[in-house]
Design a protein around this motif. Structure first.
Motif, PDB file in Angstrom:
ATOM      1  N   ILE A  13     -70.697  13.608 -17.510  1.00 26.56           N
ATOM      2  CA  ILE A  13     -70.899  13.513 -18.960  1.00 26.56           C
ATOM      3  C   ILE A  13     -70.244  14.646 -19.739  1.00 26.56           C
ATOM      4  O   ILE A  13     -70.139  14.586 -20.957  1.00 26.56           O
ATOM      5  N   GLY A  54     -69.583   8.111 -19.123  1.00 26.77           N
ATOM      6  CA  GLY A  54     -70.575   9.017 -18.569  1.00 26.77           C
ATOM      7  C   GLY A  54     -71.090   8.625 -17.200  1.00 26.77           C
ATOM      8  O   GLY A  54     -72.090   9.180 -16.720  1.00 26.77           O
ATOM      9  N   ASN A 104     -69.436  14.790 -23.801  1.00 31.95           N
ATOM     10  CA  ASN A 104     -70.637  15.266 -24.492  1.00 31.95           C
ATOM     11  C   ASN A 104     -70.680  16.762 -24.750  1.00 31.95           C
ATOM     12  O   ASN A 104     -71.710  17.286 -25.165  1.00 31.95           O
TER      13      ASN A 104
END
Length: 790
Positions: free
Chosen positions: A465, A438, A469
């Protein structure tokens, strides 16, 4: 960073184009600013501040404005060097912005030494004079707190701030300025070495000069180069020659001449030689906007503007022509810049030849400047991106094309990069940047490993990210887990317009948040937050006269906006740049708006022959109700709200969005640093959730004025029509707008519900879609991007 240092008051010495605008930007963030300049010759007692006052007045009138709101100008106090230099004793930071002459700067610093209190920051905005020369002869305390602070013009809009320390500058002073510039001034702060033109101009001016020499050699036209070096490669619309006209050809020549003299060992020093046609332009005073003509010229012909472009061979102006390249045409449907770059660089036409010649040379030059101008490659990209408005710097472009394959192509073209690039590839590192855990990492030449880019630890960057994610996505949106129970919804449609896929994404994000999370943030990293609803879809349905279906679509939009307002979890909108039409309506319905300072927000539907139909008109009626007092103030407030929509007013900053009623005082907030907007939005969303967010209840107590306000709207529209300020169709739109804002033709002020107003709003919107002149306006926007007043 010097944790104890606080900046409350800043002195700016020099009120020219840069000085006055730097002063404005410090005023933008709420600081008290002392702006000083010389006393004019033969000035009497009343006119000793004439020069500085006129300079500031000129800056405040300029477009684009250097200040977020005219009311912030009160933060600036003016004075002169003779009478008011002693006042710098009360300042925490003194910035010198006088003419670019070492002797004059040294005289100013000598004067500053008389009044500056120990420990005060003292910096110079020089664009090229060696920092160590300016520090010579000054006291130890002065030298410890002195460095270069190079803002780019215009300071409000160009994000680069180069910090250039001298040998004696304290490390904590450097750290403070790097942090303060980013966090409070919204800058991309870059630590530069004390080398000619520092980083931004060294690379940026090299790029421009290499293009000028290429044009001289190949005969390419001004229009062709600007077509190839604008948005198609992630550069500003002003591209190369329009940018030079805006900045001033003399300014660019000044930097180039300084470089040609200051870098005798530079392998490309001959490219800083001024081409013959540029020398002739300077002799003719064809410097660009400041002299009325440069590479471009505008004249009035029969009452209309006629644009001309300079023929670089004959040095005669010709009517501007549109140009096309086959490779550019093939990339029109390619939205991803990295994918587009690969196509353009592989093209076999004139455009492809240009890109390979110019950028292979730029890549090699940039690689050879390490470690001369910077020890780290990311600083070069950051400086060029922030200083010249590029989306991708040299090393980022190189990465997009593939480092290894591009090196081989560069060798074929005679542009061999620096040895460290080969060492990097041999080590197994295939790119200059990579995403890991990230975080965005860069290849560090010293340690020969990848390191996290310093200063980014506090940022939440979706690009870094997203891959790890993402919890849901469709063709137009992505939902990402930000951690701590907060999720983010981002749009990635064209111009981030709101159509069916975005409506689906908003509802899905709220459903997920209500089921499994604490709150929702709506933000993205596109060029704009949202340009509004997908008017192309509305146009097609209206042309086909599918009004029942259109009513359903608008109802779904309204319901989605209401769901943002009345969900069981907090929803925070984090807009930046353009938030127009539906994008504005989304923000109006959020629980809180965390806005970037550069926010151009407005309900602009009037321009396409409509009124806001996604809850925007309803929301203005609701906010009007909350403001209303007995008496004339009611009609004054109604008039203001009516004109804001009727004139399609767009804020020129987040501060002005408060003044126009788009943002709410006490609820919404402004963040100056673009990189900190999402992290602040997440923080605010989490705060609301943890404090015990209570689901709101739909309003049924909205006080509307009925016929009293309706008459005001009708009279105002008819008066404007009689004065030939608006068209007959504008009158019709105005009347429908007034009807909704007034709550219809009720005989007296009445309490109504949101649903009541939404029904009025939707009915007016759909009815206007049936008007031929509205469809003509929408078509004009879709086909030419121009507002039609018919």
């Amino acid at each position: 960073m010097d944790a104890k240092r606080i900046i409350k008051k800043v002195a700016v010495l020099g009120s020219g184009v840069m000085g006055s605008r730097i002063a404005c930007h410090f005023a933008n963030i709420g600081l008290q600013v002392l702006l000083l300049d010389i006393v004019p010759k033969d000035a009497d007692a009343k006119s000793r501040n004439k020069l500085v006052n006129e300079a500031l007045a000129s800056a405040l009138k300029s477009n684009p404005s250097p200040i977020y709101s005219k009311r912030l100008a009160k933060n600036i106090t003016t004075g002169n060097f003779d009478d008011d230099m002693h006042k710098i004793a009360g300042c925490d930071w003194v910035i010198e912005v006088v003419v670019e002459r070492l002797d004059i700067k040294q005289k100013v610093f000598e004067n500053v030494e008389k009044y500056r209190k120990p420990g005060t920051l003292i910096t110079s905005n020089t664009s090229g004079i060696p920092i160590h020369l300016m520090a010579e002869g000054r006291s130890e305390d002065f030298r410890k707190h002195f460095c270069g602070s190079h803002f780019f013009n215009p300071p409000r809009y160009l994000k680069l701030l180069e910090i250039i320390p001298a040998a004696d500058t304290l490390p904590e002073v450097v750290d403070f300025l790097l942090s303060y510039g980013e966090k409070y001034l919204g800058k991309t702060t870059v630590l530069a070495q004390d080398t000619p033109a520092f980083i931004g101009n060294r690379i940026g001016v090299f790029s421009i000069m290499s293009m000028l020499h290429y044009v001289e050699k190949t005969g390419m036209t001004v229009e062709e180069v600007d077509k190839l070096t604008g948005p198609v490669i992630g550069h500003p619309k002003s591209a190369t020659f329009r940018t030079t006209d805006v900045v001033g050809l003399d300014t660019m020549v000044h930097v180039a001449v300084g470089l040609s003299q200051g870098v005798p060992d530079d392998e490309a020093k001959d490219l800083f030689r001024i081409p013959g046609f540029v020398t002739k332009m300077v002799t003719n005073n064809w410097l660009g906007s400041k002299s009325g003509q440069g590479f471009y010229k505008k004249e009035k012909v029969n009452g209309a503007n006629q644009f001309y472009t300079l023929d670089l061979k004959t040095l005669e102006y010709q009517p501007s022509k549109k140009v096309k390249f086959p490779s550019i045409e093939t990339t029109k449907t390619v939205d991803n810049l990295k994918d587009r770059m690969k196509i353009l660089f592989a093209a076999k036409d004139k455009a492809g030849d240009f890109y390979r010649a110019i950028f292979y040379q730029l890549f090699a030059y940039s690689s050879n400047r390490i470690p001369e101008i910077s020890d780290e490659l990311y600083k070069i990209d950051a400086a060029v991106n922030a200083g010249f408005g590029w989306e991708m710097g040299p090393f980022e472009k190189w990465d997009a094309l593939g480092v290894d394959t591009t090196v081989k192509a560069m060798e074929t073209e005679g542009h061999k990069p620096a040895a460290w690039v080969y060492d990097m590839l041999k080590s197994g590192a295939a790119s200059f940047y990579k995403i890991q855990d990230g975080k965005r990492l860069y290849y560090d030449i010293k340690s020969k490993t990848y390191l996290v880019i310093p200063g980014t630890e506090d940022f939440i960057l979706l690009d870094t990210i997203r891959a790890a994610n993402t919890i849901w996505e469709n063709s137009g949106t992505t939902i990402t887990d930000l951690g701590d129970g907060i999720i983010n919804l981002e749009f990635h449609t064209k111009m981030n317009t709101i159509g069916g896929e975005v409506i689906e994404g908003i509802n899905k994000a709220i459903t997920l948040a209500e089921q499994s999370y604490k709150g929702l943030v709506i933000s993205n990293e596109g060029a704009n937050f949202s340009a509004g609803a997908n008017v192309g879809m509305i146009f097609m349905m209206a042309v086909e006269q599918e009004f029942d279906e259109l009513n359903i679509v608008i109802k779904a939009f309204q319901n989605t906006m209401m769901r943002i307002r009345y969900s069981s979890i907090p929803v925070v909108a984090a807009p930046h740049q353009m938030a127009l039409g539906g994008g504005c309506e989304l923000c109006l319905h959020a629980d809180k708006v965390v806005a970037h300072a550069e926010l151009y927000m407005g309900l602009v539907e009037f321009g396409v022959g409509l009124i806001p139909g996604g809850g925007g008109t309803k929301e203005f009626a609701l906010r009007l109700s909350d403001e209303l007092q007995e008496g004339d103030i009611e009609l004054n407030n109604f008039r203001e709200r009516f004109l804001t929509i009727g004139q399609a007013k767009v804020s020129t900053s987040a501060h002005e969005a408060f003044e126009l009623g788009y943002l709410k005082k006490g609820r919404d907030m402004v963040v100056v640093s673009r990189n900190r907007v999402l992290s602040e939005a997440k923080k605010q969303c989490l705060l609301m959730a943890n404090e015990g967010y209570v689901q709101p209840v739909q309003r049924k107590d909205i006080r509307v004025l009925g016929k009293q306000a309706l008459g005001l709207g009708y009279v105002g529209a008819n008066t404007m029509f009689s004065g030939n300020y608006i068209s007959e169709h504008d009158v019709k739109i105005s009347q429908k707008l007034a009807y909704v804002l007034a709550g219809a033709d009720l005989s007296q002020p009445t309490l109504v519900s949101e649903e009541y107003l939404l029904n009025l709003e939707r009915e007016a919107f759909v009815s206007l879609c049936a008007e031929r002149k509205t469809l003509e306006r929408i078509q004009s926007i879709l086909t030419g991007g121009k507002v039609l007043r018919n």
